[in-house]
Design an enzyme around this catalytic site. Structure first.
Site, PDB file in Angstrom:
ATOM      1  CG  LEU A  66      -2.100  -0.919   1.294  1.00  0.00           C
ATOM      2  CD1 LEU A  66      -2.857  -0.734   2.613  1.00  0.00           C
ATOM      3  CD2 LEU A  66      -3.035  -0.721   0.117  1.00  0.00           C
ATOM      4  CG  ASP A  67       0.636   4.215  -3.086  1.00  0.00           C
ATOM      5  OD1 ASP A  67       1.427   3.333  -3.454  1.00  0.00           O
ATOM      6  OD2 ASP A  67      -0.132   4.826  -3.852  1.00  0.00           O
ATOM      7  CG  PHE A  68       4.084   7.458   3.083  1.00  0.00           C
ATOM      8  CD1 PHE A  68       4.685   7.080   4.270  1.00  0.00           C
ATOM      9  CD2 PHE A  68       3.688   8.782   2.922  1.00  0.00           C
ATOM     10  CE1 PHE A  68       4.878   8.011   5.295  1.00  0.00           C
ATOM     11  CE2 PHE A  68       3.889   9.707   3.927  1.00  0.00           C
ATOM     12  CZ  PHE A  68       4.478   9.319   5.123  1.00  0.00           C
ATOM     13  CB  THR A  70      -3.012   4.124   0.500  1.00  0.00           C
ATOM     14  OG1 THR A  70      -2.832   4.893  -0.694  1.00  0.00           O
ATOM     15  CG2 THR A  70      -4.330   3.374   0.410  1.00  0.00           C
ATOM     16  NE  ARG A 177      -1.669   8.693  -4.906  1.00  0.00           N
ATOM     17  CZ  ARG A 177      -0.419   8.829  -4.472  1.00  0.00           C
ATOM     18  NH1 ARG A 177       0.289   7.758  -4.143  1.00  0.00           N
ATOM     19  NH2 ARG A 177       0.120  10.019  -4.376  1.00  0.00           N
TER      20      ARG A 177
END
Length: 312
Positions: A66-68, A70, A177
């Protein structure tokens, strides 16, 4: 909402082989640098020191990323065999994911299918970002597909916003995104793909959350649904005024979708028959090409520290 700390790790699923955590926003999964004072890796070590495996690089086997920025559901395998079983589910596209997001503007359609191909942006000053095909500097774009269902219209800090459920049917870097930005409705608080002029500096976080996850491994079906973080009771800036689609109905549809058998050609989560309910059906997703030697080598490197051997 309270910031992340080493103590406030939320577990939404636990078995002998897997954990699913509700990752905090603005939190890295792991890091080798001393500058990272807090990571999910450190939270897990603090909460479950007995589960850390010294034979792995980070102590825990994260099944995906998961993105930083998110938040939400992230699966951790607790042994080598479980990691290999989860990897096969991702490889065979049998994993179901759904995200909640607040997007800029009021989306008029009740349901949207976004199919822009996504590639790496090699424009100067845009390193480590992605872009859609046709954008200047877009390198090696790959077919990408996202299903969007509008849940609510409302205001965030006085600006029009739509609350949506997003189902990625492919797994490109920053896919949700980039697709939302390309649609003209970027994620609220997205500093990379959001609106210019410093507008996205004001929200306290990026409003993207991994809401639902299902990984049908051979030994068990790992299924987790995290709490909805985008409620007026949790964030006074969010004020919904029009309900378009109840979230609980979509959760029921996600849970009711049968898990495919990879050997009988049954439709997977990325096929039209497995999409969320709504008027009309989008075109089928792009066919996944056979795995190349480079991709296979990359996957084996990813799994190397777990010494899982692939099927011959």
């Amino acid at each position: 909402m309270e910031p992340g700390s080493v103590e406030n790790l939320s577990i939404v699923y636990r078995s002998h082989d897997f954990l699913v955590v509700n990752k905090h926003w603005d939190l890295r999964i792991d890091s080798k640098t001393w500058r990272e004072t807090l990571t999910l890796q450190k939270q897990l070590r603090h909460r479950f020191p007995e589960l850390a495996d010294p034979g792995t690089c980070y102590g825990f086997r994260f099944c995906h990323q998961l993105d930083f920025s998110t938040s939400g559901a992230l699966c951790v395998a607790l042994n080598k065999a479980a990691a290999g079983s989860a990897y096969r589910c991702f490889k065979e596209r049998r994993v179901t994911k759904a995200y909640l997001a607040l997007l800029r503007g009021h989306i008029q359609e009740s349901r949207v299918t976004i199919s822009h191909a996504i590639g790496r942006n090699n424009t100067e000053g845009r390193a480590h970002t992605m872009c859609i095909e046709g954008t200047e500097g877009c390198e090696n774009p790959k077919p990408s597909l996202t299903e969007l269902v509008v849940l609510e219209h409302g205001l965030y800090a006085g600006d029009p916003v739509s609350k949506v459920l997003l189902k990625p049917l492919t797994g490109r870097t920053h896919q949700l995104r980039v697709h939302c930005s390309a649609l003209g409705h970027p994620v609220v608080g997205d500093l990379t793909y959001g609106e210019p002029s410093g507008r996205e500096d004001r929200p306290f976080r990026m409003m993207l959350h991994a809401f639902y996850l299902r990984i049908p491994t051979d030994g068990e079906c790992v299924e987790a649904c995290t709490p909805d973080p985008f409620l007026p009771s949790l964030d006074a800036c969010w004020s919904p005024h029009t309900l378009l689609q109840p979230l609980d109905q979509l959760v029921q549809a996600l849970r009711a979708t049968p898990d495919p058998d990879p050997e009988d050609g049954a439709p997977g989560p990325g096929s039209p028959s497995a999409l969320l309910p709504g008027p009309g059906r989008p075109p089928p997703p792009p066919t996944k090409p056979p795995e190349t030697e480079t991709q296979r080598a990359s996957c084996l490197q990813w799994l190397s520290e777990w010494t899982w051997e692939p099927d011959s």
